[in-house]
Design an enzyme around this catalytic site. Structure first.
Site, short mmCIF file in Angstrom:
data_model
loop_
_atom_site.label_atom_id
_atom_site.label_comp_id
_atom_site.label_asym_id
_atom_site.label_seq_id
_atom_site.Cartn_x
_atom_site.Cartn_y
_atom_site.Cartn_z
N GLU A 299 32.52 24.62 33.40
CA GLU A 299 32.57 26.06 33.19
C GLU A 299 33.12 26.28 31.78
O GLU A 299 34.25 25.90 31.48
CB GLU A 299 33.52 26.68 34.23
N ASP B 14 41.64 37.10 33.55
CA ASP B 14 42.40 35.91 33.15
C ASP B 14 43.89 36.17 33.03
O ASP B 14 44.32 37.18 32.50
CB ASP B 14 41.87 35.39 31.80
N TYR C 201 31.20 31.48 44.03
CA TYR C 201 32.57 31.29 43.52
C TYR C 201 33.52 32.17 44.32
O TYR C 201 33.47 33.38 44.22
CB TYR C 201 32.61 31.66 42.03
#
Length: 267
Positions: A47, A58, A172
């Site tokens: 990734e 993030d 995911y």
């Protein structure tokens, strides 16, 4: 639709290990070295994160990596161009580009998917693109045989079913709500969540966000088909940053990162 390389990997590898690194951290050249080192250490899929100034999903570790990469001049174009260089050096595993909606819109989604496919990318993951708004990008990806990787979080069963029904490549699964970052404990509800996803999904499921210890990796391996490790790895890259940039010390630093990964994923 999945790229052939990604589909082959998913068919062959029943315990997927998917490391995340930030393009350009600590340098462009070292990003290529890291990709190859991770492949050697047992990575199934890479990734590759595109540094962005406002990375909503993030946590502080990857935000800091983005900041370092941006200060080195890394851009979306430069990051894409790293992939064929990785391929030339011997990278054979699939590469998933992790980016945000805004840079894609500025670049042009159609242009991005065309270039990504031409450069040897296998899929795209856009954490801030809601499922309900993903049709256009999904179509562009399909035209180029790229997988648009869907993110699914612990929300309602109905929403999980909807997202899973259209998932491409692998699904995911976000281990907990919130941003990325190494965590000491997994959310206790994760088993129920993954069971719900498993029942709805036609594709393999991988778990990310906060996976940082060998124990957590082993727990996830018992519940899912794959594990994504980001912040814990990016932290190691930051620790080795100066050595990675020093030609005399680079090999040893790469060896340390490989040892860290092997310790995480070894039985």
């Amino acid at each position: 639709m999945s790229s052939e390389r990604l589909q082959n990997q998913l068919n062959q590898d029943k315990e997927l290990f998917i490391p995340f690194i930030t393009a350009g951290d600590p340098t462009s050249e070292v990003t290529i070295d890291l990709a190859l080192a991770l492949q050697e250490a047992g990575a199934s899929i890479l990734e590759l994160g595109i540094p962005y100034s406002d990375p909503l999903a993030d946590g502080p570790t990857i935000q800091a990596a983005s900041k370092r990469a941006l200060s080195n001049g890394m851009s979306l174009t430069d990051a894409l161009q790293l992939v064929p260089k990785m391929r030339d050096r011997g990278l054979t595993i699939p590469v998933i580009i992790f980016t945000y909606v805004n840079p894609l819109l500025q670049y042009g989604m159609k242009r991005f998917t065309e270039e990504a496919a031409a450069f040897g990318v296998d899929g795209i993951l856009v954490p801030d693109l809601p499922y309900e708004e993903s049709d256009q990008l999904s179509q562009y990806c399909e035209n180029e045989n790229l997988s648009l990787i869907s993110l699914v979080a612990p929300t309602s069963k109905e929403r999980i079913k909807k997202i899973a029904s259209r998932a491409q490549g692998f699904l995911y699964c976000v281990s907990s709500l919130g941003v990325t970052g190494a965590r000491t404990d997994l959310d206790p509800r994760i088993e129920t969540f993954l069971q719900t996803v498993r029942e709805a999904s036609r594709v393999p499921i991988a778990v990310g966000f906060g996976i940082s210890t060998r124990e957590q990796v082993q727990t996830i391996q018992g519940l899912a088909d794959g594990v994504v490790v980001g912040s814990a790895l990016v932290e190691q890259i930051e620790k080795q940053g100066e050595s990675l940039k020093n030609p005399a010390e680079k090999e040893l630093a790469l060896q340390r990162i490989k040892s860290f990964v092997k310790a995480l994923i070894s039985e």
